[in-house]
Design an enzyme around this catalytic site. Structure first.
Site, mmCIF file in Angstrom:
data_model
loop_
_atom_site.group_PDB
_atom_site.id
_atom_site.type_symbol
_atom_site.label_atom_id
_atom_site.label_comp_id
_atom_site.label_asym_id
_atom_site.label_seq_id
_atom_site.Cartn_x
_atom_site.Cartn_y
_atom_site.Cartn_z
ATOM 1 N N THR A 16 0.774 -0.933 0.291
ATOM 2 C CA THR A 16 0.502 0.381 -0.049
ATOM 3 C C THR A 16 0.827 0.872 0.138
ATOM 4 O O THR A 16 2.041 0.968 0.428
ATOM 5 C CB THR A 16 -1.045 -0.018 0.998
ATOM 6 O OG1 THR A 16 -0.248 0.155 2.361
ATOM 7 C CG2 THR A 16 -1.572 -0.665 0.912
ATOM 8 N N ASP A 17 -0.026 2.718 -0.941
ATOM 9 C CA ASP A 17 0.936 3.673 0.104
ATOM 10 C C ASP A 17 0.533 4.351 0.686
ATOM 11 O O ASP A 17 -0.011 3.330 2.367
ATOM 12 C CB ASP A 17 0.535 4.550 -1.424
ATOM 13 C CG ASP A 17 -1.369 4.796 -0.854
ATOM 14 O OD1 ASP A 17 -1.679 4.303 -0.566
ATOM 15 O OD2 ASP A 17 -1.374 5.237 -2.644
ATOM 16 N N PHE A 18 1.132 5.668 1.636
ATOM 17 C CA PHE A 18 0.908 5.924 3.106
ATOM 18 C C PHE A 18 -0.612 6.182 3.154
ATOM 19 O O PHE A 18 -0.551 5.974 4.093
ATOM 20 C CB PHE A 18 1.479 7.592 2.538
ATOM 21 C CG PHE A 18 0.602 8.901 1.976
ATOM 22 C CD1 PHE A 18 -0.508 9.517 2.078
ATOM 23 C CD2 PHE A 18 1.034 8.543 0.909
ATOM 24 C CE1 PHE A 18 -1.122 10.081 1.401
ATOM 25 C CE2 PHE A 18 -0.128 8.938 -0.327
ATOM 26 C CZ PHE A 18 -1.110 10.170 0.203
ATOM 27 N N SER A 19 -1.681 5.770 2.005
ATOM 28 C CA SER A 19 -3.429 6.110 2.984
ATOM 29 C C SER A 19 -3.572 4.668 2.987
ATOM 30 O O SER A 19 -4.793 4.599 3.034
ATOM 31 C CB SER A 19 -4.021 6.151 2.040
ATOM 32 O OG SER A 19 -3.781 5.949 0.722
ATOM 33 N N VAL A 21 -3.914 2.851 0.757
ATOM 34 C CA VAL A 21 -4.883 2.161 -0.673
ATOM 35 C C VAL A 21 -3.203 1.364 -1.177
ATOM 36 O O VAL A 21 -2.355 2.035 -1.069
ATOM 37 C CB VAL A 21 -5.406 3.254 -1.337
ATOM 38 C CG1 VAL A 21 -5.204 2.703 -2.852
ATOM 39 C CG2 VAL A 21 -6.430 3.809 -0.730
#
Length: 135
Positions: A16-19, A21
């Site tokens: 995932t990315d920082f969010s 997602v």
């Protein structure tokens, strides 16, 4: 057309990315696993393909991806891979990534069979097990 092959993949933090997602490049890894497991499910030893004098590998030549909906941390995804066409040294596959029945990503992939730094005809055994006729 051959039957679809499916594997399950859990989304981890690293995907995932920082969010939270799934990062777009992670889908490429998921689809690579799907293609690899399709070959394994056909009873073809990948190590045998890569080793020896007649060593073969597959290189993605083209990929068209449609990101429909995002996956998130802890999702259990299904990677569906369906071989659709073979032409000499290349084959085409359709791939989908699903969460349950919900389609998240669709992709059309063209891979080239390569060996010794150049294109090589897809081995008859592989083509037959994929259920593809060469056009």
């Amino acid at each position: 057309m051959a039957a679809a092959h499916q594997i399950s993949v859990r989304v981890y933090y690293e995907d995932t990315d920082f969010s939270g997602v799934v990062y777009h490049a992670s889908y490429l890894r998921f689809m690579e696993r799907g293609r690899t497991e399709l070959i394994r499910a056909l009873g073809i030893d990948q190590r045998e393909l890569f080793d020896g004098e007649a060593a073969l590998g597959f290189a993605v030549r083209r990929m068209l991806i449609d990101f429909v909906k995002p996956a998130v941390m802890d999702d259990l995804l299904t990677i569906e891979t369906t071989p659709t066409l073979a032409r000499g040294a290349t084959m085409e596959l359709d791939q989908r990534i699903l969460r349950g029945e919900e389609v998240l990503v669709t992709s059309q992939v063209k891979v080239a069979c390569v060996g010794g730094g150049k294109a090589r005809r897809i081995p008859d055994l592989l083509r037959q097990r994929l259920g593809l006729e060469i056009i």
